[in-house]
Enzyme design. Structure first.
Site, short mmCIF file in Angstrom:
data_model
loop_
_atom_site.label_atom_id
_atom_site.label_comp_id
_atom_site.label_asym_id
_atom_site.label_seq_id
_atom_site.Cartn_x
_atom_site.Cartn_y
_atom_site.Cartn_z
N LYS A 9 34.88 -25.08 65.62
CA LYS A 9 34.28 -25.45 66.91
C LYS A 9 33.89 -26.91 66.92
O LYS A 9 33.71 -27.54 65.86
CB LYS A 9 33.05 -24.59 67.24
CG LYS A 9 31.91 -24.60 66.19
CD LYS A 9 30.88 -25.70 66.31
CE LYS A 9 29.77 -25.56 65.27
NZ LYS A 9 29.02 -26.78 65.02
N ASP A 132 25.02 -19.70 64.21
CA ASP A 132 26.26 -19.97 64.97
C ASP A 132 27.23 -18.80 64.97
O ASP A 132 28.25 -18.85 65.65
CB ASP A 132 27.00 -21.18 64.38
CG ASP A 132 26.35 -22.50 64.76
OD1 ASP A 132 25.47 -22.50 65.63
OD2 ASP A 132 26.74 -23.53 64.17
#
Ligand code: ATP
Length: 281
Positions: A9, A132
């Site tokens: 990401k 996350d």
């Protein structure tokens, strides 16, 4: 046997709103998966084992292994799994590789072990593995709040080409150290993330002016040579450079794959090892 990809990401925004009584920081972050990925292969077995092409990651603390053990413990599944993890995402770079491996493991084992679990059931496990991990259950474009574990999906961002650099700069206990360096002057109110959210909801490609990362305020002190890498990207033709996560990886957007390859080539000529990616994953 089941083989899946775990995508990296970038943080398009990363704001810290304040410090909470439990010691965590309250964040707002628009996150986006990109097509740089690790590959995980799962084979049903009696016990849980992990092998990795990076031997230093073959430990009990590997997030893929921890995810498998947690899922077994919480569901009472009687068997195990052999996991082979092929790392492509640079480790401890701010691209979320370990968290993505954990989320991919939860989802893959849900299927392989026939547990019939959706994201809703997997979310509490994900959030206990790391802040996350919940985002990676969804992937795509999303906004993360709380300590990162509260995730709302956003409309997918129009496809964007990226060039990334992951400087081989290490500091012990990176994420905690970076958060520890923040002071109340670094805190914001989430406006950057909200503006970007509105832009994406209107179906627009985000203007670079909307991108923000609070850790840029401390990363260049903690990683003294980070500026060398940032300048290399600018000199190779990047219009702007942003940090992802708590760093030290840097990224920029370019208009096309051809431009991405040209920028990467210039960086390679300068002795750097860039990654070319597109949003997605
Ligand atoms: P964070 O900001 O949370 O540290 P990151 O994206 O910078 O994340 P990761 O690649 O996820 O970095 O790795 C962070 C740490 O987690 C590494 O120092 C590594 O020792 C450990 N780790 C555990 N499992 C994994 C994994 N599957 N892949 C990479 N690192 C892992």
């Amino acid at each position: 046997m089941l083989t899946v990809r775990a995508y990296a990401k970038v943080n398009l925004t990363l704001e810290v709103l304040g410090k909470r009584a439990d010691g965590y920081h309250q964040i707002a972050s628009v996150m986006q998966t990109i097509d740089l990925s690790d590959e995980l292969t799962f084979t049903i077995s009696d016990e849980i084992n992990l092998r990795c092409n990076v031997p230093a990651l073959e430990t009990d603390t590997n997030l893929a292994l921890r995810a498998a053990s947690l899922l077994k413990e919480r569901t009472g599944y009687s068997g195990g799994v052999d996991i082979f993890l092929k790392k492509n995402i640079p480790v401890a770079s701010g691209m979320g590789g370990g968290s993505s491996d954990a989320a991919a493991t939860l989802k893959a084992l849900g299927r392989l072990w026939e547990l019939d679990l959706g994201n809703e059931e997997l979310q509490p496990l994900a959030s206990s593995l790391g802040s996350d991990v919940s985002f990676f259950l969804f992937g795509g474009t999303a906004i993360a709040e709380g300590r990162g574990e509260i995730v709302y999906e956003l409309p997918p961002m129009p496809t964007v080409h990226l060039v990334l650099l992951a400087p081989p700069l290490e500091i012990p206990d990176k994420t905690a150290t970076m958060y520890g360096r923040l002071t109340p002057e670094h805190f914001t109110k989430g406006e950057a993330s909200l503006s970007l959210q509105h832009c994406l909801e209107d179906g627009k490609e985000p203007d670079a002016k909307l991108l923000f990362n609070v850790f840029e305020g401390v990363a260049f002190d903690l990683f003294p040579s980070l500026e060398v890498y940032r300048r290399a990207m600018l000199e190779a033709g990047a219009d702007w450079v942003r940090l992802t996560g708590s760093g030290p990886a840097l990224y920029t957007f370019v208009a096309s794959r051809v431009e991405a390859l040209a920028l990467a080539e210039k960086l390679r000529e300068g002795g750097y090892e860039p990654y070319v990616a597109t949003t997605g994953g």
